[in-house]
Design a protein around this motif. Structure first.
Motif, short mmCIF file in Angstrom:
data_model
loop_
_atom_site.label_atom_id
_atom_site.label_comp_id
_atom_site.label_asym_id
_atom_site.label_seq_id
_atom_site.Cartn_x
_atom_site.Cartn_y
_atom_site.Cartn_z
N SER A 502 -1.61 -4.62 -6.21
CA SER A 502 -0.74 -5.79 -6.21
C SER A 502 -0.55 -6.32 -4.80
O SER A 502 -0.44 -5.54 -3.84
N ALA A 503 -0.49 -7.63 -4.67
CA ALA A 503 -0.28 -8.24 -3.35
C ALA A 503 1.08 -7.89 -2.77
O ALA A 503 1.32 -8.12 -1.59
N ASP A 504 1.96 -7.33 -3.60
CA ASP A 504 3.24 -6.87 -3.07
C ASP A 504 3.06 -5.73 -2.06
O ASP A 504 3.98 -5.41 -1.30
N LEU A 505 1.87 -5.12 -2.05
CA LEU A 505 1.62 -4.01 -1.12
C LEU A 505 1.31 -4.50 0.29
O LEU A 505 1.26 -3.69 1.23
N ILE A 506 1.08 -5.80 0.48
CA ILE A 506 0.76 -6.33 1.80
C ILE A 506 1.89 -6.01 2.77
O ILE A 506 3.07 -6.23 2.48
N GLY A 507 1.53 -5.47 3.91
CA GLY A 507 2.53 -5.08 4.91
C GLY A 507 2.98 -3.64 4.78
O GLY A 507 3.81 -3.18 5.57
N GLN A 508 2.43 -2.91 3.82
CA GLN A 508 2.79 -1.51 3.64
C GLN A 508 1.61 -0.61 3.97
O GLN A 508 0.46 -1.04 3.98
N THR A 509 1.91 0.64 4.24
CA THR A 509 0.87 1.65 4.44
C THR A 509 0.81 2.53 3.21
O THR A 509 1.81 3.14 2.82
N ILE A 510 -0.36 2.58 2.58
CA ILE A 510 -0.52 3.34 1.34
C ILE A 510 -1.78 4.21 1.43
O ILE A 510 -2.66 3.96 2.25
N ASP A 511 -1.84 5.25 0.60
CA ASP A 511 -2.99 6.14 0.59
C ASP A 511 -4.06 5.60 -0.35
O ASP A 511 -3.77 5.21 -1.49
N VAL A 512 -5.30 5.57 0.13
CA VAL A 512 -6.43 5.08 -0.65
C VAL A 512 -7.51 6.15 -0.66
O VAL A 512 -7.86 6.70 0.39
N GLU A 513 -8.03 6.44 -1.84
CA GLU A 513 -9.15 7.37 -1.97
C GLU A 513 -10.46 6.58 -1.85
O GLU A 513 -10.70 5.65 -2.62
N ILE A 514 -11.30 6.95 -0.89
CA ILE A 514 -12.53 6.22 -0.63
C ILE A 514 -13.61 6.63 -1.63
O ILE A 514 -13.91 7.83 -1.78
N GLU A 515 -14.17 5.64 -2.30
CA GLU A 515 -15.19 5.90 -3.33
C GLU A 515 -16.58 5.47 -2.91
O GLU A 515 -17.58 6.04 -3.36
N LYS A 516 -16.69 4.45 -2.08
CA LYS A 516 -17.99 3.87 -1.73
C LYS A 516 -17.94 3.36 -0.30
O LYS A 516 -16.88 2.93 0.18
N ALA A 517 -19.08 3.36 0.38
CA ALA A 517 -19.15 2.93 1.77
C ALA A 517 -20.29 1.95 1.98
O ALA A 517 -21.39 2.13 1.45
#
Length: 534
Positions: A502-517
């Motif tokens: 959600s764009a509500d997350l803009i400006g926050q720091t959240i954990d993301v699991e990396i799936e592809k590079a």
């Protein structure tokens, strides 16, 4: 500079402001916009609807200037049909071209160099009061440029600096910038690399009082900012002698950068400082330690010369200072580095890289490289390629050399490397860097990393048809994007990460699991989502 708004200035005049160039220009535009909004101007996204059109420009490369010339040319007929419209050129092109720009392009109503941006409201007001029908000469244009005096005195402290008031009085909305902000700590440059226009367009190196920098950072955090990037042409050379502070009308004045004796080869401290001098390492430590609510602290750009272990130690000891260093090397050839007047050797640069790896093994690095500098040979190119492989930058900004007016290089050296050779060498280095970037990114697949969410991704912007101004990278979140969409953010090592959320997350720091590079981007999913799917 404080001004009283006039009726002409508060009659809901509209402004279109387009920014070209570096982060310093982005900050300059933010400051200009803030002061104009405070005086009653309203900013618009389409230049066709604006009463005032401002281009904040860059002169570092010819390509950036050509973009501006194209825009200025487009406006000639527009201004003929709409003589009330004010066209202003701000920034480095205004400073470099000066009155010649107005002679060649009489549709330009005002020029303002980067050292005079506090005068923009007055210039606009004067232009509006001027009879714009007579476009026959330079006399109608309103001009504020530093010129050869560089606005600053030759004394230890800067002259009465009204530009400092522009930084101190900035107006800022964290929600409009994705919770991130730039803060200037130095202006100008004293290094005089032979290819660079910055000393001529932004003036000599001037350092702001540390209290001003700290209070600005604190104020921004109180307004909701979570990530601050300290800016300067050479941030690691920041220094301010508090014992020599000069105060004018209650404002601590910036100080002209001094020529310091570096401890070259020792690892630091960066320069040799006397008692009472606040160094860059000191400044970083103070901001980190005394503003604990600040989630991330970054800085750009550093000169490889004199980058000391004192800075590396401060970063190592303070977890909220991002593990990312931008270290422009420009070439892997000692011969070319000398011609460029960079002040270091390849061996010294490698020593810096080794020290960074020792102190900050998890840090990511980036660099700038100039391809096709005068007299560059295949051997020079091979040495640069070898340096890329040694340093393993996460990414490199690689550009073909273009002669810039008013630089030493354009008068001292012939531009003797053929364009097709430049193009070949440029592509060769880009290919090497792409391989390295892919390998670095592959190492993140399967890991969960904290990501500061900056904006919706370019993919989402394209889908929404909102590419009118792609220079805006922070805080773009249309109402339609409140649903799940693709977002973009950065790791502490400045790696770009895209994921759905959600764009509500803009400006926050959240954990993301990396799936592809990919070479330029990591792709993943929210860690909470990843756990649910398991």
């Amino acid at each position: 500079m404080t001004m009283t708004a006039t009726p002409e200035m508060t009659d809901t005049k509209t402004v279109y402001l387009k920014t070209f160039g570096c982060q310093m220009n982005v900050l300059d535009s933010d400051l200009v916009q803030g002061q104009l909004e405070a005086m009653g101007y309203r900013f618009v996204d389409e230049w066709e609807t604006a009463d005032v059109i401002l281009y904040n420009t860059c002169s570092v490369r010819e390509h950036a200037e050509n973009k501006v010339w194209s825009r200025v040319g487009e406006l000639k007929s527009h201004k003929t049909k709409n003589p009330h419209v004010i066209l202003g050129i701000l920034g480095c092109m205004a400073e470099r071209d000066g009155k010649d720009m107005v002679r060649k392009h009489p549709q330009v109503d005002l020029l303002c160099g980067p050292g005079e941006l506090d005068q923009v409201p007055l210039l606009i007001d004067n232009a509006m009061k001027t009879n714009l029908e007579d476009r026959g000469g330079v006399r109608n244009a309103k001009i504020a440029l530093q010129g050869n005096t560089h606005r600053r005195s030759a004394t230890y402290s800067a002259a009465a600096d009204t530009l400092e008031n522009l930084d101190l009085s900035r107006s800022f909305s964290a929600s409009n910038h994705g919770g991130a902000a730039y803060v200037r700590i130095t202006r100008g440059c004293n290094k005089f690399c032979t290819y660079c226009v910055v000393p001529n367009t932004r003036g000599r190196e001037v350092h702001r009082h540390p209290d001003h920098i700290f209070e600005e950072c604190k104020k921004l955090v109180e307004q909701g900012v979570r990530e601050i990037t300290l800016l300067g042409q050479t941030v690691n050379h920041y220094h301010y002698d508090v014992n020599e502070t000069v105060t004018i009308e209650g404002v601590h004045q910036p100080q002209v950068g001094q020529i310091l004796s570096p401890n070259r080869g020792t690892g630091g401290p960066s320069p040799v400082f006397s008692d009472g001098v606040v160094s860059f390492a000191d400044l970083l430590a103070r901001i980190h330690d005394d503003i604990p609510e600040l989630e991330r602290l970054r800085f750009i750009t550093s000169l490889p010369r004199d980058f000391g272990n004192d800075i590396l130690q401060v970063i190592k000891d303070r977890p909220r200072i991002c593990r990312y260093l931008h270290l422009p090397v420009q070439s892997g050839s000692n011969r070319l580095l000398k011609l460029m007047n960079r002040g270091y050797t390849v061996e010294e640069f490698k020593d810096l890289i080794d020290r960074v790896r020792e102190y900050l093994p998890d840090a990511e690095l980036a660099t700038d490289i100039i391809v096709g500098f005068p007299t560059e040979t295949d051997e020079d190119q091979a040495e640069t390629a070898e340096l890329l492989r040694y340093c393993r930058f996460k990414n490199s900004f690689i550009f073909k050399y273009s002669p810039r007016p008013d630089t030493v290089a354009i008068t001292r050296f012939d531009d003797d490397v053929a364009n097709d050779v430049k193009k070949f060498r440029n592509n060769e280095l880009l290919g090497i860097q792409a391989e390295i970037s892919q390998e670095i990114h592959d190492g993140y697949v399967g890991k969960t990393v904290p990501v500061f969410v900056e904006s919706v991704s370019m993919k989402t912007k394209k889908a929404a048809g909102n590419l009118a101004d792609t220079s805006v990278t922070l805080g773009w979140a249309p109402e339609v994007a409140k649903e799940v969409t693709q977002l973009a953010g950065r790791t502490t090592g400045d790696l770009i990460v895209c994921f759905d959320g959600s764009a509500d997350l803009i400006g926050q720091t959240i954990d993301v699991e990396i799936e592809k590079a990919a070479p330029l981007t990591l792709f993943g999913k929210l860690a909470e989502v990843a756990k649910t799917c398991e």
